[in-house]
Scaffold this active site. Structure first.
Site, PDB file in Angstrom:
ATOM      1  N   HIS A 183      -9.585   1.552   4.619  1.00  0.00           N
ATOM      2  CA  HIS A 183      -8.335   1.559   5.494  1.00  0.00           C
ATOM      3  C   HIS A 183      -8.683   2.355   6.548  1.00  0.00           C
ATOM      4  O   HIS A 183      -9.375   3.486   6.472  1.00  0.00           O
ATOM      5  CB  HIS A 183      -7.326   2.210   4.544  1.00  0.00           C
ATOM      6  CG  HIS A 183      -5.857   1.984   5.114  1.00  0.00           C
ATOM      7  ND1 HIS A 183      -5.531   3.118   5.946  1.00  0.00           N
ATOM      8  CD2 HIS A 183      -5.043   1.149   4.879  1.00  0.00           C
ATOM      9  CE1 HIS A 183      -4.256   2.754   6.482  1.00  0.00           C
ATOM     10  NE2 HIS A 183      -3.917   1.532   5.777  1.00  0.00           N
ATOM     11  N   GLU A 229      -6.932   5.128   7.596  1.00  0.00           N
ATOM     12  CA  GLU A 229      -6.680   6.240   7.278  1.00  0.00           C
ATOM     13  C   GLU A 229      -7.939   7.129   6.631  1.00  0.00           C
ATOM     14  O   GLU A 229      -8.165   8.082   6.670  1.00  0.00           O
ATOM     15  CB  GLU A 229      -5.536   6.469   6.305  1.00  0.00           C
ATOM     16  CG  GLU A 229      -4.232   6.358   7.294  1.00  0.00           C
ATOM     17  CD  GLU A 229      -3.053   5.640   6.663  1.00  0.00           C
ATOM     18  OE1 GLU A 229      -3.059   5.619   5.364  1.00  0.00           O
ATOM     19  OE2 GLU A 229      -2.100   5.102   7.237  1.00  0.00           O
ATOM     20  N   ASN A 246       0.849  -1.187  -0.040  1.00  0.00           N
ATOM     21  CA  ASN A 246      -0.018   0.005   0.007  1.00  0.00           C
ATOM     22  C   ASN A 246       0.983   1.242   0.078  1.00  0.00           C
ATOM     23  O   ASN A 246       1.540   1.532   0.975  1.00  0.00           O
ATOM     24  CB  ASN A 246      -0.840  -0.022   1.302  1.00  0.00           C
ATOM     25  CG  ASN A 246      -1.838   1.198   1.297  1.00  0.00           C
ATOM     26  OD1 ASN A 246      -2.069   1.877   0.323  1.00  0.00           O
ATOM     27  ND2 ASN A 246      -2.264   1.463   2.561  1.00  0.00           N
ATOM     28  N   TRP A 247       1.050   1.834  -1.228  1.00  0.00           N
ATOM     29  CA  TRP A 247       1.972   3.141  -1.455  1.00  0.00           C
ATOM     30  C   TRP A 247       1.419   4.222  -0.711  1.00  0.00           C
ATOM     31  O   TRP A 247       1.969   5.451  -0.565  1.00  0.00           O
ATOM     32  CB  TRP A 247       2.219   3.302  -2.797  1.00  0.00           C
ATOM     33  CG  TRP A 247       3.209   2.463  -3.524  1.00  0.00           C
ATOM     34  CD1 TRP A 247       3.826   1.234  -2.886  1.00  0.00           C
ATOM     35  CD2 TRP A 247       3.727   1.966  -4.727  1.00  0.00           C
ATOM     36  NE1 TRP A 247       4.333   0.579  -3.667  1.00  0.00           N
ATOM     37  CE2 TRP A 247       4.839   1.082  -4.754  1.00  0.00           C
ATOM     38  CE3 TRP A 247       3.660   3.026  -5.770  1.00  0.00           C
ATOM     39  CZ2 TRP A 247       5.359   0.849  -6.017  1.00  0.00           C
ATOM     40  CZ3 TRP A 247       4.346   2.945  -6.895  1.00  0.00           C
ATOM     41  CH2 TRP A 247       5.031   1.859  -6.835  1.00  0.00           C
ATOM     42  N   LYS A 248      -0.237   4.387  -0.444  1.00  0.00           N
ATOM     43  CA  LYS A 248      -0.462   5.496   0.130  1.00  0.00           C
ATOM     44  C   LYS A 248      -0.434   6.545  -0.876  1.00  0.00           C
ATOM     45  O   LYS A 248      -0.220   6.424  -1.974  1.00  0.00           O
ATOM     46  CB  LYS A 248      -0.038   5.878   1.639  1.00  0.00           C
ATOM     47  CG  LYS A 248      -0.123   4.440   2.599  1.00  0.00           C
ATOM     48  CD  LYS A 248      -0.020   4.824   3.945  1.00  0.00           C
ATOM     49  CE  LYS A 248      -0.137   3.292   4.597  1.00  0.00           C
ATOM     50  NZ  LYS A 248      -0.244   3.540   6.052  1.00  0.00           N
ATOM     51  N   SER A 258       3.022  -2.190  10.419  1.00  0.00           N
ATOM     52  CA  SER A 258       4.183  -2.168  10.741  1.00  0.00           C
ATOM     53  C   SER A 258       5.018  -3.497  10.477  1.00  0.00           C
ATOM     54  O   SER A 258       5.714  -3.970  11.138  1.00  0.00           O
ATOM     55  CB  SER A 258       4.439  -1.881  12.428  1.00  0.00           C
ATOM     56  OG  SER A 258       3.959  -0.416  12.354  1.00  0.00           O
ATOM     57  N   GLU A 303      -6.071  -4.859  10.433  1.00  0.00           N
ATOM     58  CA  GLU A 303      -5.042  -3.857  10.720  1.00  0.00           C
ATOM     59  C   GLU A 303      -5.222  -2.858  11.798  1.00  0.00           C
ATOM     60  O   GLU A 303      -6.033  -2.038  11.995  1.00  0.00           O
ATOM     61  CB  GLU A 303      -5.057  -2.905   9.605  1.00  0.00           C
ATOM     62  CG  GLU A 303      -4.813  -3.536   7.955  1.00  0.00           C
ATOM     63  CD  GLU A 303      -4.007  -2.562   7.379  1.00  0.00           C
ATOM     64  OE1 GLU A 303      -2.841  -2.721   6.884  1.00  0.00           O
ATOM     65  OE2 GLU A 303      -4.273  -1.237   7.278  1.00  0.00           O
ATOM     66  N   GLY A 339       1.506   2.315  10.912  1.00  0.00           N
ATOM     67  CA  GLY A 339       2.429   3.456  10.861  1.00  0.00           C
ATOM     68  C   GLY A 339       3.222   3.624  12.251  1.00  0.00           C
ATOM     69  O   GLY A 339       3.627   4.762  12.433  1.00  0.00           O
TER      70      GLY A 339
HETATM   71  P1  PGA Z   1       2.799   0.478   7.661  1.00  0.00           P
HETATM   72  O1  PGA Z   1       1.397   0.666   7.030  1.00  0.00           O
HETATM   73  O2  PGA Z   1       3.279  -0.863   7.133  1.00  0.00           O
HETATM   74  O3  PGA Z   1       3.536   1.623   7.318  1.00  0.00           O
HETATM   75  O4  PGA Z   1       2.289   0.436   9.175  1.00  0.00           O
HETATM   76  C1  PGA Z   1       0.211  -0.397   7.121  1.00  0.00           C
HETATM   77  C2  PGA Z   1      -0.942   0.023   6.168  1.00  0.00           C
HETATM   78  O5  PGA Z   1      -1.147   0.655   4.982  1.00  0.00           O
HETATM   79  O6  PGA Z   1      -2.109  -0.019   6.698  1.00  0.00           O
END
Ligand code: PGA
Length: 263
Positions: free
Chosen positions: A108, A110, A12-14, A226, A180, A186
């Protein structure tokens, strides 16, 4: 991991990488896996969930390079729940499908936190994606307060029920549920192995109780939050999950390839 399933790795590149940077990454990825004779792709399904603006570059490089011989797919990170209309700035599931996208991340944390996406909105998005022939990576997970209050199971059950179990008819192998925990996304460290195992087993049991074994076995469960080069060796051994989702650890191509080589 169940031995009869490919291990799913979602990157997931966000909101990272321009189309030019995407092209560079994909070239590096292709060259590295080709140099290793594609060995690191064996028994894996790799999904790059890129920003909307990088989709066409990513789809073109994957199609041209892999010719469908390896299980490397492009995904999006969101879509609207309506398929057409006056929704300025939005992108529909049909548009994504026609752009060569196979997967979409829905729900997600976010999106839930920063964009106010509710269970209701998420359910509509899941329905739209499945209706357009896309596969869904549904993210669920409790936040730190819910965890402290012992609400993890209630939250997960509510999220899974409202976005998956509510549909009478659905192709279970088109759904991946990503556990998640919000507090591990993050963050400095992932959830512990026992926490991942326990909650993933709980998700499986909720699906099993409601929809029976055939449906439940087809759904892939993955873990995100993470995941890194340091913990992948242990995470991959967990029997309760069929894959993992990586954010930061997928952004640098050689780090990501190094993680793939450990799976
Ligand atoms: P991360 O992100 O691996 O940087 O914690 C995970 C995610 O996108 O949910």
């Amino acid at each position: 991991m169940k031995k009869n399933k490919d291990f799913v790795v979602v990157a997931n590149w966000k909101m990272n990488k321009t189309p030019a940077e995407t092209r560079g990454y994909m070239r590096e990825f292709e060259n590295t896996v080709a140099a290793e004779n594609f060995k690191i792709l064996e028994k894996k399904r790799v999904v790059f969930c890129v920003p909307f603006t990088s989709i066409s570059v990513a789809v073109d490089s994957m199609k041209n390079f892999f010719f469908g011989r390896h299980k490397v797919y492009i995904g999006a990170q969101n879509c609207h729940f309506e398929n057409i209309g006056a929704f300025t700035g939005e992108v529909s599931a049909d548009m994504l499908k026609d752009s060569g996208v196979d997967y979409v991340i829905i729900g997600h944390s976010e999106r839930r936190i920063f964009f106010g996406e509710t269970d209701d909105v998420i359910r509509k998005k899941v329905r739209a994606c499945l209706g357009s022939g896309l596969r869904v990576i549904l993210c669920v997970g409790e936040n730190s307060l819910e965890r402290e209050e012992g609400m993890t199971r209630n939250v997960i059950k509510r999220q899974v029920s409202s976005a998956v179990l509510c549909f009478d008819k659905m192709d279970a192998d088109k759904i991946l549920v990503a556990y998640e925990p919000v507090w591990a996304v993050g963050a400095r460290s992932s959830a512990s192995l026992s926490e991942i195992d326990e909650v993933s087993a709980f998700i499986r049991s909720v699906i099993l109780d409601t929809r029976g074994p055939e449906f439940s076995n087809k759904i892939s469960l993955i873990y995100g939050g993470s995941v890194s080069n340091e913990n992948i060796n242990e995470i991959v051994k967990l029997k309760s999950i069929d894959g993992c989702l990586l954010g930061r650890a997928s952004l640098n191509c050689s780090d990501f390839v190094s993680i793939l080589s450990k799976i």
